[in-house]
Design a protein around this motif. Structure first.
Motif, mmCIF file in Angstrom:
data_model
loop_
_atom_site.group_PDB
_atom_site.id
_atom_site.type_symbol
_atom_site.label_atom_id
_atom_site.label_comp_id
_atom_site.label_asym_id
_atom_site.label_seq_id
_atom_site.Cartn_x
_atom_site.Cartn_y
_atom_site.Cartn_z
ATOM 1 N N PHE A 41 0.828 -1.205 0.000
ATOM 2 C CA PHE A 41 0.000 0.000 0.000
ATOM 3 C C PHE A 41 0.865 1.258 0.000
ATOM 4 O O PHE A 41 0.565 2.235 -0.696
ATOM 5 N N ALA A 42 1.932 1.244 0.771
ATOM 6 C CA ALA A 42 2.824 2.402 0.789
ATOM 7 C C ALA A 42 3.459 2.620 -0.581
ATOM 8 O O ALA A 42 3.576 3.760 -1.051
ATOM 9 N N ALA A 43 3.871 1.532 -1.242
ATOM 10 C CA ALA A 43 4.449 1.647 -2.580
ATOM 11 C C ALA A 43 3.404 2.135 -3.583
ATOM 12 O O ALA A 43 3.736 2.882 -4.517
ATOM 13 N N ILE A 56 -5.916 10.006 -3.025
ATOM 14 C CA ILE A 56 -5.777 8.554 -3.187
ATOM 15 C C ILE A 56 -6.535 7.909 -2.039
ATOM 16 O O ILE A 56 -6.261 8.184 -0.870
ATOM 17 N N THR A 57 -7.491 7.062 -2.384
ATOM 18 C CA THR A 57 -8.249 6.339 -1.366
ATOM 19 C C THR A 57 -7.718 4.919 -1.284
ATOM 20 O O THR A 57 -7.662 4.208 -2.300
ATOM 21 N N LEU A 58 -7.331 4.514 -0.085
ATOM 22 C CA LEU A 58 -6.793 3.177 0.109
ATOM 23 C C LEU A 58 -7.904 2.229 0.550
ATOM 24 O O LEU A 58 -9.072 2.467 0.297
ATOM 25 N N ALA A 59 -7.545 1.160 1.204
ATOM 26 C CA ALA A 59 -8.491 0.108 1.564
ATOM 27 C C ALA A 59 -9.439 0.581 2.669
ATOM 28 O O ALA A 59 -9.436 1.747 3.066
ATOM 29 N N GLU A 60 -10.250 -0.347 3.185
ATOM 30 C CA GLU A 60 -11.263 0.013 4.165
ATOM 31 C C GLU A 60 -10.630 0.488 5.478
ATOM 32 O O GLU A 60 -9.487 0.171 5.792
ATOM 33 N N ARG A 82 -3.110 0.905 10.160
ATOM 34 C CA ARG A 82 -3.431 2.160 9.476
ATOM 35 C C ARG A 82 -2.386 3.248 9.681
ATOM 36 O O ARG A 82 -2.111 4.038 8.785
ATOM 37 N N LYS A 83 -1.735 3.297 10.853
ATOM 38 C CA LYS A 83 -0.758 4.354 11.107
ATOM 39 C C LYS A 83 0.463 4.234 10.190
ATOM 40 O O LYS A 83 1.177 5.202 9.977
ATOM 41 N N GLY A 84 0.713 3.033 9.651
ATOM 42 C CA GLY A 84 1.938 2.844 8.890
ATOM 43 C C GLY A 84 1.789 2.934 7.393
ATOM 44 O O GLY A 84 2.754 2.823 6.674
ATOM 45 N N VAL A 85 0.580 3.159 6.908
ATOM 46 C CA VAL A 85 0.372 3.145 5.466
ATOM 47 C C VAL A 85 0.524 4.549 4.910
ATOM 48 O O VAL A 85 -0.294 5.424 5.166
ATOM 49 N N GLY A 86 1.599 4.749 4.147
ATOM 50 C CA GLY A 86 1.762 6.018 3.462
ATOM 51 C C GLY A 86 2.061 7.189 4.388
ATOM 52 O O GLY A 86 1.859 8.339 4.025
ATOM 53 N N GLY A 87 2.515 6.938 5.594
ATOM 54 C CA GLY A 87 2.807 8.023 6.500
ATOM 55 C C GLY A 87 1.544 8.585 7.120
ATOM 56 O O GLY A 87 0.498 7.963 7.152
ATOM 57 N N ALA A 88 1.628 9.798 7.631
ATOM 58 C CA ALA A 88 0.489 10.419 8.303
ATOM 59 C C ALA A 88 -0.608 10.727 7.290
ATOM 60 O O ALA A 88 -0.334 11.126 6.158
#
Length: 519
Positions: A480-482, A495-499, A509-515
């Motif tokens: 997800f981060a990539a 950009i909308t990620l997963a649920e 959730r805290k680790g995906v794509g930063g803050a």
């Protein structure tokens, strides 16, 4: 996985698939795969790809230049076998020949059964010759920008060149055609059997037999002065944005959770985290619309909702927009047709009217499905001056780890192609999900919703195969981060990620794509 080397040919066996097929006769200027894969594929009436299990393998008569490999496999859906097939692979010097025989083991409604050939995306811009069953030929090219429709049809064979190696592919047993699988973030062009122009699904009795074959031949230019064909320029995919372009980073959003309400984690858990914009997709006419919106507001924690209504009724849409604005905050509103999954002209008119009436309301058009649907219907948006949207998921055709990993580079190709189509309009990308959250090409009717609550979940909660077992793994978090990095190009506004939580929730959730940046 097993690596097989016979003569100048080398390929990897992934179950019953021949993957990463390389021709290396010591003269060719490249050792890159000439084909991504050769596989036998079963697709059911809703275009779901069967889970294949290898049940037998025999390698015989191997010499320095040739040999024969027999692969036996079983195709299953939800643990139920529907077909068995045998691939006999014969390598003879510069030639690979594949005979395929598939036999249904139960009555089955298929959309497609047969051989597919995956060509690497590095062929973008490379000319090829299409040979037709009539014997005629057509000169064309592997598309650089992602092609909305089939780059070649009515195929009996192809000829192209990679480096100093000329390749020919002969196809038999059906009429074939090619599609650009980068539309779905697959790293390939696909040549497949049974044209989409033919009726589907087709009912097959148990014992129905499918026979197909292909022959791949390689010829290397061994002349002392022979030169390799020039490689097309694709560096635009890797170039950073020009320093003169000033654009804010995209806002990160999450998709509303569709898991059963009882699974909602407490606010101090690693799930719900402060105020994050939430994208929600209420289906107008279903009895749970208010419950879906209320659940999404809880997920947002006070942040605004991005509401994308699913409806084909302009009157229902206008009333729903007026209603949802009364319960704000709302960052934007969109709408798509439940059958085509795109914003039709009738829905576009209502969205414009609502934006004019509200003053500062942003409205978005496009598709809730893959980039494919936007790419194929872009003419519908010639008079639409608002932002465009599309979703991303890597597992439309293939669930292998290789496919999921390789989709990251294809995401950059997709968003670059989408930016080109947008022609200056902003892009809202997503949801980005590991598995499809709904089946955009199903021929079966959508189940009727009778529950007015979200107690048992809704939407993706009841979609077969919508939940990836690796969803909460560290590998998924890195993926997800990539994805965020790959999709963050100038012009992408969000950009909308997963649920937000649950089985299809973002991994930690805290680790995906930063803050998360609200707004």
């Amino acid at each position: 996985m097993t690596v097989v080397s016979i003569g100048a040919w080398r390929f990897t066996l992934r179950g019953a698939e021949l993957a990463d097929i390389v021709y290396d006769d010591g003269v060719a200027s490249t050792r890159a795969p000439v084909l991504r894969a050769i596989r036998f594929v079963t697709r059911d009436q809703d275009w779901r790809t069967a889970d294949d299990t290898e049940v037998g393998r025999t390698l015989s008569s191997v010499t320095a230049t040739g040999g024969t490999l027999r692969l036996e496999a079983s195709s299953r859906y939800d643990g139920v076998e529907v077909l068995r097939y045998v691939l006999v692979v014969t390598v003879d010097g510069p030639t690979i020949h594949v005979d395929a025989v598939g036999t249904t083991t139960t009555p089955f409604r298929r959309s497609r059964i047969g051989l597919v050939v995956l060509h690497p995306p590095t062929l973008a811009g490379v000319p090829f010759t299409a040979r037709h069953p009539s014997g005629d030929t057509t000169e064309t090219v592997f598309p650089t920008w992602i092609a909305p429709h089939q780059p070649a049809a009515d195929l009996a064979g192809l000829r192209w060149t990679t480096g100093r190696t000329a390749l020919s592919l002969d196809l038999a047993g059906d009429v074939f055609e090619m599609e650009d699988q980068r539309n779905w973030t697959d790293a390939s062009y696909k040549t497949y059997s049974t044209p989409l122009s033919e009726p589907f699904p087709v009912a097959l009795d148990a014992g129905s037999v499918v026979r197909q074959s292909l022959t791949l031949r390689a010829t290397t230019d061994t002349r002392p002065g022979g030169t390799a064909s020039p490689a097309p320029d694709r560096t635009f995919l890797d170039r950073p944005a020009p320093t003169a372009v000033v654009t804010p980073p995209p806002t990160l959003q999450l998709l509303a959770a569709s898991a059963p309400a009882a699974a909602r984690p407490p606010d101090d858990d690693d799930g719900p985290l402060g105020a994050v914009p939430i994208l929600v997709e209420p289906v107008l006419g279903d009895p749970n619309v208010r419950a879906v919106l209320a659940s999404a507001r809880l997920d947002a924690g006070g942040a605004p909702l991005d509401v994308r209504f699913v409806t084909d009724d302009p009157d229902l849409l206008r009333a729903a927009i007026d209603d949802v604005l009364e319960h704000g905050p709302i960052v934007r509103v969109g709408a798509v047709d439940p059958a085509t999954h795109v914003t039709t002209p009738a829905l576009q008119r209502v969205l414009r009217e609502a934006a004019d009436a509200a003053g500062a309301l942003e409205v978005v058009g496009g598709t809730r499905a893959h980039f494919t649907e936007l790419n194929r219907t872009v003419d519908l948006f010639r008079d639409w001056d608002g932002p465009l949207t599309f979703s991303v998921t890597p597992q439309m055709h293939d669930r292998s780890p290789e496919q999921v990993t390789e989709s990251i580079r294809m995401q950059r190709w997709v968003v670059s192609s989408a930016s080109r189509l947008a022609a200056g309009r902003a892009l809202h990308v997503g949801p980005v999900t590991l598995r499809p959250r709904f089946n955009a090409v199903a021929t079966s009717a959508r189940p009727v919703v009778t529950d007015a609550t979200t107690d048992a979940g809704y939407g993706p909660q009841f979609v077969p195969d919508a939940t990836d077992p690796e969803q909460h793994s560290s590998a998924a978090a890195a993926w997800f981060a990539a994805s965020v990095e790959a999709l963050s190009v100038p012009g992408v506004a969000s950009i909308t990620l997963a649920e937000a939580w649950g089985a299809r929730g973002t991994p930690r959730r805290k680790g995906v794509g930063g803050a998360f940046r609200s707004g």
